[in-house]
Design an enzyme around this catalytic site. Structure first.
Site, PDB file in Angstrom:
ATOM      1  N   GLY A 179      22.542  24.102   2.415  1.00 34.64           N
ATOM      2  CA  GLY A 179      22.966  25.281   3.154  1.00 34.64           C
ATOM      3  C   GLY A 179      24.468  25.274   3.350  1.00 34.64           C
ATOM      4  O   GLY A 179      25.099  24.212   3.309  1.00 34.64           O
TER       5      GLY A 179
ATOM      6  N   GLN B 141      32.458  27.373   6.967  1.00 36.58           N
ATOM      7  CA  GLN B 141      32.650  26.161   6.161  1.00 36.58           C
ATOM      8  C   GLN B 141      33.467  26.408   4.900  1.00 36.58           C
ATOM      9  O   GLN B 141      33.902  25.457   4.244  1.00 36.58           O
ATOM     10  CB  GLN B 141      31.289  25.554   5.772  1.00 36.58           C
ATOM     11  CG  GLN B 141      30.529  25.009   6.978  1.00 36.58           C
ATOM     12  CD  GLN B 141      29.251  24.347   6.540  1.00 36.58           C
ATOM     13  OE1 GLN B 141      28.263  25.016   6.307  1.00 36.58           O
ATOM     14  NE2 GLN B 141      29.273  23.037   6.388  1.00 36.58           N
TER      15      GLN B 141
ATOM     16  N   CYS C 114      25.818  17.317   7.342  1.00 35.58           N
ATOM     17  CA  CYS C 114      26.544  18.569   7.168  1.00 35.58           C
ATOM     18  C   CYS C 114      27.664  18.344   6.160  1.00 35.58           C
ATOM     19  O   CYS C 114      28.326  17.304   6.196  1.00 35.58           O
ATOM     20  CB  CYS C 114      27.138  18.991   8.516  1.00 35.58           C
ATOM     21  SG  CYS C 114      28.094  20.513   8.458  1.00 35.58           S
ATOM     22  N   LEU C 115      27.850  19.312   5.267  1.00 38.45           N
ATOM     23  CA  LEU C 115      28.896  19.150   4.249  1.00 38.45           C
ATOM     24  C   LEU C 115      30.294  19.068   4.880  1.00 38.45           C
ATOM     25  O   LEU C 115      31.219  18.561   4.252  1.00 38.45           O
ATOM     26  CB  LEU C 115      28.846  20.312   3.250  1.00 38.45           C
ATOM     27  CG  LEU C 115      27.591  20.364   2.366  1.00 38.45           C
ATOM     28  CD1 LEU C 115      27.604  21.609   1.491  1.00 38.45           C
ATOM     29  CD2 LEU C 115      27.472  19.105   1.512  1.00 38.45           C
TER      30      LEU C 115
ATOM     31  N   HIS D  46      20.388  24.936  11.674  1.00 40.31           N
ATOM     32  CA  HIS D  46      21.683  24.287  11.451  1.00 40.31           C
ATOM     33  C   HIS D  46      22.740  25.299  10.999  1.00 40.31           C
ATOM     34  O   HIS D  46      23.855  25.336  11.539  1.00 40.31           O
ATOM     35  CB  HIS D  46      21.510  23.180  10.407  1.00 40.31           C
ATOM     36  CG  HIS D  46      22.774  22.466  10.049  1.00 40.31           C
ATOM     37  ND1 HIS D  46      23.012  21.153  10.385  1.00 40.31           N
ATOM     38  CD2 HIS D  46      23.880  22.894   9.382  1.00 40.31           C
ATOM     39  CE1 HIS D  46      24.227  20.807   9.942  1.00 40.31           C
ATOM     40  NE2 HIS D  46      24.773  21.842   9.327  1.00 40.31           N
ATOM     41  N   GLU D  47      22.366  26.125  10.029  1.00 41.10           N
ATOM     42  CA  GLU D  47      23.342  27.074   9.479  1.00 41.10           C
ATOM     43  C   GLU D  47      23.673  28.197  10.459  1.00 41.10           C
ATOM     44  O   GLU D  47      24.830  28.596  10.579  1.00 41.10           O
ATOM     45  CB  GLU D  47      22.835  27.659   8.156  1.00 41.10           C
ATOM     46  CG  GLU D  47      22.592  26.632   7.050  1.00 41.10           C
ATOM     47  CD  GLU D  47      23.775  25.704   6.805  1.00 41.10           C
ATOM     48  OE1 GLU D  47      24.930  26.125   6.970  1.00 41.10           O
ATOM     49  OE2 GLU D  47      23.534  24.529   6.468  1.00 41.10           O
TER      50      GLU D  47
ATOM     51  N   HIS E  31      26.220  27.252  12.943  1.00 44.91           N
ATOM     52  CA  HIS E  31      27.600  27.321  12.450  1.00 44.91           C
ATOM     53  C   HIS E  31      28.239  28.669  12.776  1.00 44.91           C
ATOM     54  O   HIS E  31      29.445  28.752  13.018  1.00 44.91           O
ATOM     55  CB  HIS E  31      27.642  27.131  10.922  1.00 44.91           C
ATOM     56  CG  HIS E  31      27.709  25.701  10.476  1.00 44.91           C
ATOM     57  ND1 HIS E  31      28.734  24.846  10.834  1.00 44.91           N
ATOM     58  CD2 HIS E  31      26.902  24.971   9.668  1.00 44.91           C
ATOM     59  CE1 HIS E  31      28.544  23.660  10.273  1.00 44.91           C
ATOM     60  NE2 HIS E  31      27.431  23.702   9.562  1.00 44.91           N
TER      61      HIS E  31
HETATM   62 NI    NI Z   1      26.598  22.199   8.386  1.00 47.49          NI
END
Ligand code: NI
Length: 159
Positions: free
Chosen positions: A48, A53, A90-91, A132-133, A136
């Site tokens: 995701g 991000q 998380c990226l 999670h997304e 953000h």
């Molecule tokens: Ni993330």
């Protein structure tokens, strides 16, 4: 359409803690952003990716848990049920993983790249990724949700 890998914003950039604005214009620029986000997510082996991000403070998310890319514009939860314990990374926080408690079932409403509204139900891992997304988009990162971070010896199991 030509796709491009975008730079993934890392922890420390204040955009990750800011609330994103709704998308109001459904144009070619939005389509390009969604294409780029999917490409960037795949290249980073993520499941995701959210607008902030890639430095875009708009309510856009792409998700792919192995069943194809989902593009979610202005997503919101219609309902949340149950709980599950998740292992999350998380990226934007490379190499860091923690345990979270998330709803096990969610119902989502979102728009597609053309502005058409749709709804779907998500369970288990997909519900976790949606939580999670969508967080953000409100400037909430997973470390604000963890019950505890994983230790080095536990990390080997999730890598
Ligand atoms: Ni993330």
């Amino acid at each position: 359409m030509f796709m491009a890998i975008r730079n993934i914003v890392k922890d420390g950039d204040e955009i990750l803690r800011q609330v994103c604005r709704p998308v109001t214009v459904f144009d070619e620029k939005l389509a390009q952003l969604l294409e780029d986000m999917a490409e960037t997510m795949h290249q980073a082996n993520g499941v995701g990716l959210a607008g902030p991000q890639v430095g875009i403070r708009r309510r856009v998310v792409v998700i792919d848990i192995g069943d194809g890319v989902m593009e979610l514009v202005n997503p919101e939860f219609l309902s949340q049920k149950g709980t599950q314990e998740c292992v999350e990374g998380c990226l934007s926080f490379p190499g860091e993983f923690g345990l979270t408690k998330r709803p096990k079932h969610v119902k989502v409403r979102a728009q597609d790249r053309h502005g058409k509204t749709f709804e779907f139900d998500a369970d288990d891992f997909l519900a976790n990724v949606c939580c999670h997304e969508f967080d953000h988009l409100d400037g909430i990162v997973f470390k604000m949700r963890v019950t505890r971070m994983l230790r080095d010896d536990e990390l080997e199991k999730v890598r």
